[in-house]
Enzyme design. Structure first.
Site, PDB file in Angstrom:
ATOM      1  N   LYS A   1       0.853  -1.170   0.000  1.00 47.01           N
ATOM      2  CA  LYS A   1       0.000   0.000   0.000  1.00 47.01           C
ATOM      3  C   LYS A   1       0.902   1.237   0.000  1.00 47.01           C
ATOM      4  O   LYS A   1       1.573   1.525   0.996  1.00 47.01           O
ATOM      5  CB  LYS A   1      -0.909  -0.017   1.230  1.00 47.01           C
ATOM      6  CG  LYS A   1      -1.950  -1.135   1.148  1.00 47.01           C
ATOM      7  CD  LYS A   1      -2.865  -0.919  -0.041  1.00 47.01           C
ATOM      8  CE  LYS A   1      -3.710  -2.108  -0.379  1.00 47.01           C
ATOM      9  NZ  LYS A   1      -4.397  -1.955  -1.672  1.00 47.01           N
TER      10      LYS A   1
ATOM     11  N   GLU B   1      -0.022  -0.166  -9.519  1.00 49.69           N
ATOM     12  CA  GLU B   1      -1.492  -0.319  -9.518  1.00 49.69           C
ATOM     13  C   GLU B   1      -2.184   0.987  -9.180  1.00 49.69           C
ATOM     14  O   GLU B   1      -1.839   1.655  -8.203  1.00 49.69           O
ATOM     15  CB  GLU B   1      -1.895  -1.410  -8.510  1.00 49.69           C
ATOM     16  CG  GLU B   1      -3.410  -1.640  -8.450  1.00 49.69           C
ATOM     17  CD  GLU B   1      -3.808  -2.964  -7.807  1.00 49.69           C
ATOM     18  OE1 GLU B   1      -2.996  -3.921  -7.850  1.00 49.69           O
ATOM     19  OE2 GLU B   1      -4.916  -3.056  -7.274  1.00 49.69           O
TER      20      GLU B   1
ATOM     21  N   LYS C   1     -12.917  -6.775  -8.663  1.00 53.08           N
ATOM     22  CA  LYS C   1     -13.522  -7.008  -7.346  1.00 53.08           C
ATOM     23  C   LYS C   1     -14.999  -7.313  -7.574  1.00 53.08           C
ATOM     24  O   LYS C   1     -15.709  -6.531  -8.220  1.00 53.08           O
ATOM     25  CB  LYS C   1     -13.345  -5.773  -6.465  1.00 53.08           C
ATOM     26  CG  LYS C   1     -11.879  -5.509  -6.102  1.00 53.08           C
ATOM     27  CD  LYS C   1     -11.755  -4.321  -5.166  1.00 53.08           C
ATOM     28  CE  LYS C   1     -10.407  -4.293  -4.473  1.00 53.08           C
ATOM     29  NZ  LYS C   1      -9.292  -3.910  -5.330  1.00 53.08           N
TER      30      LYS C   1
HETATM   31 MG    MG Z   1      -5.939  -2.157  -5.708  1.00 48.81          MG
END
Ligand code: MG
Length: 367
Positions: free
Chosen positions: A165, A218, A265
């Site tokens: 992240k 990403e 997702k």
């Molecule tokens: Mg992502």
């Protein structure tokens, strides 16, 4: 067959690591998840789960999922849960947009379809490839040395794919990525997920600095157009996630050659029915996929596993098991990670049996 009752349950899912941090100072420590139970003829019951990554990640939030389901549920009673195309048309006609609201309902009907067919959902989605598939481990945003320490720990547990992240200060992010890459071996996969956190100029700086480092980038920026500009300046493979919320965007992005990998997702696109369409389109076009969801527990993990396990391995970039991150088991029969890999259940439907005591009393019942 007819839908005779729809119930929703609210469950809190605390995290093993205490909190999960990503770009923009966002953090969640307890996820608010919603389980949908659809009851049909002969007492058949199917289950789905939707769990937004807090309210600040996508246009979705936990209470919104439940409010939307309450709005939709009365209009779905009497429909055939096996007619998934018709069910999705009805949901789209009754409530414009809000795909995450529809996701758990769609997944619960897939669960019923599998039970009626006597087959795992994975078989109905195209068939199982091999014994298992590789997962990635998300690494919460911390100081570079701490992220490297966590990667080394998860690597020892068998993971070979890591998603950092980032999306913070670009110079610190470059340090984070290099500190982690130094712990990895050839063949390990490293993704730097900015979660829309960089401005366009920052993202271009990071991509230029890392042009010779083995890392995927990403969702660098918030908008599709910014990401497309970054793509033109980036020597690294690019993954799009947050902006990929419908099949229409995927069609456009393939035409624009906007990405190498799509992060798909299930709840972001409205359930397994639509996720499968996007999966199949990407497979046909040679675009690899990370198949997962925004978050969830055992039921969301099972749905992910069925879609991932029915995806050709050459184009399954990675996947996720959210039940490894949480402390609470809400269903039996869910897939369990082994050496950084997962397999879809082999029993019928989703293959999960909710622990009703964990779900508690329904917060909504429409019958
Ligand atoms: Mg992502």
């Amino acid at each position: 067959m007819r839908i005779s009752a729809i119930r929703t349950y609210q469950v809190d899912l605390p995290l093993r690591e205490g909190s999960y941090r990503w770009s923009g100072g966002n953090a969640v420590s307890v996820f608010d998840s919603t389980v949908v139970e659809i009851e049909a003829d002969r007492g058949l019951r199917g289950y789905g789960e939707v769990c937004p990554l807090g309210p600040a990640y996508l246009p979705a939030y936990a209470a919104g999922a439940r409010t939307g389901i309450a709005e939709l549920a009365p209009q779905l009673l009497g429909l055939d849960p096996l007619d998934l195309g018709h069910l999705n048309e009805r949901m789209d006609a009754a409530l414009r947009g809000h795909p995450y609201v529809k996701s758990a309902i769609d997944v619960a009907c897939w669960d019923i379809l599998g039970q009626v067919a006597g087959l795992p959902v994975c078989t109905l989605l195209g068939g199982r490839y091999g014994e298992s598939f590789a997962l990635y481990r998300a690494i919460s945003q911390e100081a570079p040395a701490e992220m490297a320490r966590r990667v080394a720990q998860y690597r020892a547990e068998g993971y070979t794919k890591f998603q950092l992240k980032v999306g913070g200060d670009p110079d610190t992010d470059i340090e984070r990525i290099r500190a982690v890459r130094a712990c990895l071996r050839p063949g390990d996969v490293l993704v730097a997920d900015a979660n829309t956190g960089w401005r366009q100029h920052e993202a271009i700086r990071v991509c230029q600095a890392l042009r010779n480092d083995d890392v995927y980038i990403e969702q660098p920026c918030a908008s599709y157009e910014e990401c497309l500009t970054v793509r033109a300046h980036c020597a690294r493979p690019l993954i799009l996630d947050e902006v990929i919320d419908s099949i229409g965007v995927v069609v456009r992005a393939i035409a624009d050659r906007a990405m190498d990998v799509v992060n798909l997702k299930i709840s972001k696109v409205g359930g397994l029915t639509k996720a499968r369409q996007i999966r199949d389109l990407c497979v046909a076009q040679g675009i690899a996929l990370t198949i997962e969801d925004t978050w969830g527990g055992d039921i969301a993990t099972a749905a992910i596993a069925h879609l991932a396990h029915s995806t050709p391995p050459a184009l399954l970039f990675s996947s996720t098991d959210f039940n490894s991150y949480g402390t609470r088991t809400i269903a039996d029969g869910a897939p369990q990670r082994a050496h950084g890999r997962l397999a879809a259940p082999t029993s019928v439907g989703l293959g999960t049996r909710p622990r009703l005591a964990e779900l508690g009393a329904p917060v909504l019942e429409v019958a």
